[in-house]
Scaffold this motif. Structure first.
Motif, PDB file in Angstrom:
ATOM      1  N   ASP A   1      31.603  19.052  41.959  1.00 57.89           N
ATOM      2  CA  ASP A   1      31.675  18.586  43.341  1.00 57.89           C
ATOM      3  C   ASP A   1      31.067  19.637  44.258  1.00 57.89           C
ATOM      4  N   PHE A   2      31.127  19.393  45.563  1.00 57.20           N
ATOM      5  CA  PHE A   2      30.506  20.289  46.543  1.00 57.20           C
ATOM      6  C   PHE A   2      31.111  21.685  46.474  1.00 57.20           C
ATOM      7  N   ASN A   3      32.437  21.762  46.387  1.00 55.38           N
ATOM      8  CA  ASN A   3      33.078  23.072  46.350  1.00 55.38           C
ATOM      9  C   ASN A   3      32.724  23.845  45.092  1.00 55.38           C
TER      10      ASN A   3
ATOM     11  N   ASP B   1      32.290  13.157  44.330  1.00 59.05           N
ATOM     12  CA  ASP B   1      32.304  13.971  43.111  1.00 59.05           C
ATOM     13  C   ASP B   1      31.279  13.460  42.110  1.00 59.05           C
TER      14      ASP B   1
ATOM     15  N   ASP C   1      35.981  19.814  49.626  1.00 54.23           N
ATOM     16  CA  ASP C   1      34.548  19.561  49.721  1.00 54.23           C
ATOM     17  C   ASP C   1      34.106  19.467  51.180  1.00 54.23           C
TER      18      ASP C   1
END
Length: 299
Positions: A279-281, A248, A203
């Motif tokens: 999450d960010f990814n 998350d 992330d």
């Protein structure tokens, strides 16, 4: 040195993370509901997602076909091959073995037995492909990560290593995630009055990817490497006037964020950016929702 002394067994293949394997085949979840990942079926054509992976149990079920099972059950259907052919294909395509079970109660024992042999710049094609699949540019990853070779149970493995403040590594490859002792947070101190907090290093790399045109040292960062290290990170975090949380969007991450917001007005919840994603990814991997330029410093 030969890093592939032992062929992949059927049991090891069953322990490969299904969501990571589907990602390696080019299939991303349409929706995530807690531990359930919903896909448009890789086994047939459909518009609405009816193929579910329970990430906790690491099993799948295709509601349209009425079939399900483990990774081997999926692989022989997807590739139209035998079990032996699938194991050979997994061995040949990825050259990365899952060293132990994903079961969380084995993680401490696994980490205590890992011995780092050496680290060097990222070079292995399978790891570079993994970063590409996660939408992380190589030039971003190589600023913060190393390729690590390590020993576990008298066998050698390799992965992407992200170092913590105590000298241990978080380790990732397409099939598994692990780490070696000592476990700790990772801090990056650029002398800023604001700090950005991430649960895992993928992330953090995702954020750096989306803001690569901003000043390189304009912010400080904390990667918790586990949400359980939040309290350990508080002294560093609270030495800043603004603390931006990118945790998350699962139950653990949301609860941690809510506790932080109740402790001080310094804390800000930034996870609304990816509210429909894990999450960010997971957000930047979704091509329908490109990150916006407002991710950087706020005025």
């Amino acid at each position: 040195m030969d890093f592939r002394k032992k062929k992949l067994s059927a049991q090891e293949a069953k322990e490969i993370d299904l969501t990571s394997y589907l990602s390696s085949l080019g299939h991303q979840p349409v929706e995530i509901r807690n531990v359930d990942y919903w896909y448009r079926s890789p086994l047939r054509n459909e518009q609405e997602p009816s193929f579910k992976v329970n990430q906790k149990l690491n099993v799948w079920f295709d509601h349209g076909l009425g079939k399900g099972g483990n990774l081997i059950d999926f692989g022989i259907l997807y590739h139209n091959c035998s079990v032996g052919e699938l194991l050979q294909k997994l061995d040949t395509d990825f050259s990365l073995h899952q060293p132990t079970s994903f079961a969380s109660n084995k993680s401490v024992d696994r980490e205590s037995k890992i011995k780092i042999l050496r680290d060097f710049p990222l070079t292995s094609p399978s790891l570079l492909q993994y970063l590409h699949d996660r939408k992380i540019p190589i030039e971003i990853a190589e600023q913060f990560c190393r390729e690590v070779r390590y020993e576990l149970n008298n066998k050698n493995y390799f992965g992407i290593g992200f170092k913590n403040d105590s000298g241990g590594y978080e380790i990732r490859n397409p099939y598994f995630k692990t780490g070696c002792s000592p476990k700790d947070i990772t801090t990056i101190d650029n002398g800023s009055n604001e700090v950005l907090v991430f649960e895992g290093f993928m992330d953090f790399l995702s954020f750096k990817t989306t803001t690569k045109n901003l000043p390189e040292k304009g912010q400080d960062f904390v990667v918790l490497n586990s949400v359980s290290f939040f309290e350990r990170a508080r002294p560093f975090m609270e030495n800043h006037s603004q603390i931006r949380l990118y945790l998350d969007r699962d139950t653990t991450g949301i609860n941690c964020t809510q506790r932080a917001l109740s402790m001080s007005s310094k804390y800000k919840d930034e996870s609304i950016l990816y509210k429909n994603h894990k999450d960010f990814n997971d957000w930047i991997m979704n091509p329908e929702k490109a990150p916006k330029k407002h991710l950087g410093r706020r005025m």
